[in-house]
Design an enzyme around this catalytic site. Structure first.
Site, PDB file in Angstrom:
ATOM      1  N   ARG A   1       0.866  -1.180   0.000  1.00 59.75           N
ATOM      2  CA  ARG A   1       0.000   0.000   0.000  1.00 59.75           C
ATOM      3  C   ARG A   1       0.909   1.238   0.000  1.00 59.75           C
ATOM      4  NH1 ARG A   1      -5.002   1.780   1.559  1.00 59.75           N
ATOM      5  NH2 ARG A   1      -5.619   0.197   0.028  1.00 59.75           N
TER       6      ARG A   1
ATOM      7  N   ARG B   1       1.596  -5.385   3.202  1.00 57.10           N
ATOM      8  CA  ARG B   1       0.570  -6.172   3.886  1.00 57.10           C
ATOM      9  C   ARG B   1       0.729  -7.622   3.453  1.00 57.10           C
ATOM     10  NH1 ARG B   1      -4.357  -2.768   1.720  1.00 57.10           N
ATOM     11  NH2 ARG B   1      -3.109  -3.172  -0.137  1.00 57.10           N
TER      12      ARG B   1
ATOM     13  N   ASP C   1      -2.450   0.094  -4.507  1.00 61.05           N
ATOM     14  CA  ASP C   1      -2.016  -1.251  -4.153  1.00 61.05           C
ATOM     15  C   ASP C   1      -1.137  -1.805  -5.271  1.00 61.05           C
ATOM     16  OD1 ASP C   1      -3.541  -0.991  -1.879  1.00 61.05           O
ATOM     17  OD2 ASP C   1      -5.259  -2.092  -2.702  1.00 61.05           O
TER      18      ASP C   1
ATOM     19  N   ASN D   1      -7.045   3.499  -4.674  1.00 59.30           N
ATOM     20  CA  ASN D   1      -8.077   3.694  -3.654  1.00 59.30           C
ATOM     21  C   ASN D   1      -8.248   5.175  -3.348  1.00 59.30           C
ATOM     22  OD1 ASN D   1      -8.603   0.739  -2.643  1.00 59.30           O
ATOM     23  ND2 ASN D   1      -6.386   0.948  -2.833  1.00 59.30           N
TER      24      ASN D   1
END
Length: 327
Positions: free
Chosen positions: A222, A236, A284, A294
């Site tokens: 991210r 992540r 991402d 996002n």
């Protein structure tokens, strides 16, 4: 630094957040530290008053003044709720969680009535029209050179053909969030037809299908961008036995540095984000591939601050205040 701003935060109930993980809370703490006055409201209290001789448009909401602190169980003190004109605010942070459904889209239409800089206007972050025009899994399709093989369709034959070609695929709803409804389907998986039947019996929306990227086992990166410029990243890593890396479903955040490919991706999309007023964005990246942009309610600020020892919320507020100053 611009101080003494009235900042309204459109969000889900503040009482229920994780104060050590919530990016909106980090933004609020930084705003308060700068001397800005904070207010919160929920989207379902908004009301647009239109029409009638001699009247002007009014977008109001049931707003509560609030003070925040990093104190678990006592992180917010509220004043009385009052119906207020949102155009009297200086900044509105649109931070309620998706899903990106018709209710979310309607809220962006309403906020357009007050978005701007100047009397009777509030700078909405992110720009509501741009949020509406940039569905997170579709905006990325304008950059085919940056993304893995991807299919967006209602056609089940096309989906089966895509799996036949790439063998191992990810199936996900276009307007979901937090990893909800995301499936990994291998070449020999006999559940694809049942999955497609279940989805299309419940929804009129197409699906997004992407080639499975084995690099996700090393993490789904991210990257946070402030007004089109990358300010840091977290990695992540999926939990054992899990294909999804989202922290909502057990993904673990770890430190990571930007690679030359990451910088290339950010340089390609940064000018577009800046031009569209998309100030706070989280992209991402899996391996060498951009998978999502996002723009609705990005996360990751607090993890980034812990890993890098920086204050990404401050960088974002610098960008917001610069927009206000520039008009």
């Amino acid at each position: 630094m611009t101080s003494g701003l009235d900042v309204a935060v459109q969000m889900d109930p503040l009482e229920g957040i994780d104060i050590n993980g919530d990016s909106t809370f980090a933004m609020m703490l930084e705003a308060q530290a700068r001397g800005h006055r904070l207010f919160v409201y929920e989207v379902n209290t908004m009301a647009l008053l239109e029409g009638g001789h001699g009247t002007s448009t009014q977008l109001t909401a049931r707003v509560r003044p609030v003070q925040v602190r990093r104190e678990k169980g006592n992180h917010a003190t509220f004043g009385d709720a009052v119906r207020s004109n949102l155009g009297d605010m200086d900044v509105i942070l649109m931070r309620q969680d998706p899903p990106f459904d018709m209710a979310y889209i309607t809220a962006t239409h309403l906020l357009e009535h007050v978005h701007g800089v100047g009397p009777g206007r509030a700078l909405v972050v992110n720009d509501p029209r741009s949020v509406r025009d940039a569905p997170e899994k579709l905006l990325v399709t304008h950059y085919p050179e940056l993304m893995p093989p991807t299919l967006v369709t209602w056609d089940t034959d096309e989906i089966r053909a895509f799996r036949h070609r790439w063998k191992d695929i990810i199936v996900k709803p276009l307007f979901g969030n937090g990893g909800s409804g995301v499936f990994r389907i291998r070449e020999d998986d006999q559940n694809l037809n049942a999955l497609l039947e279940m989805h299309f019996a419940r929804s009129r929306e197409p699906l997004m299908i992407q080639r499975y990227e084995a690099a996700v086992r090393q993490g789904d990166k991210r990257i946070i961008l402030a007004d089109g410029v990358p300010i840091g990243a977290i990695n992540r890593v999926p939990a054992e036995g899990e294909a999804r890396s989202n922290m909502h479903v057990g993904g673990v955040a770890t430190p990571v540095k930007l690679t030359p490919r990451d910088q290339e991706i950010c340089e390609a999309i940064g000018p577009m984000l800046r031009d569209r007023g998309l100030i706070f964005v989280g992209i991402d990246v899996i391996g060498n591939w951009l998978t999502e942009i996002n723009v609705t309610s990005p996360t990751g600020l607090q993890e980034l601050a812990r890993f890098d020892g920086t204050n990404p919320a401050a960088t974002l507020w610098d960008c917001i205040e610069a927009r206000l100053t520039a008009g």
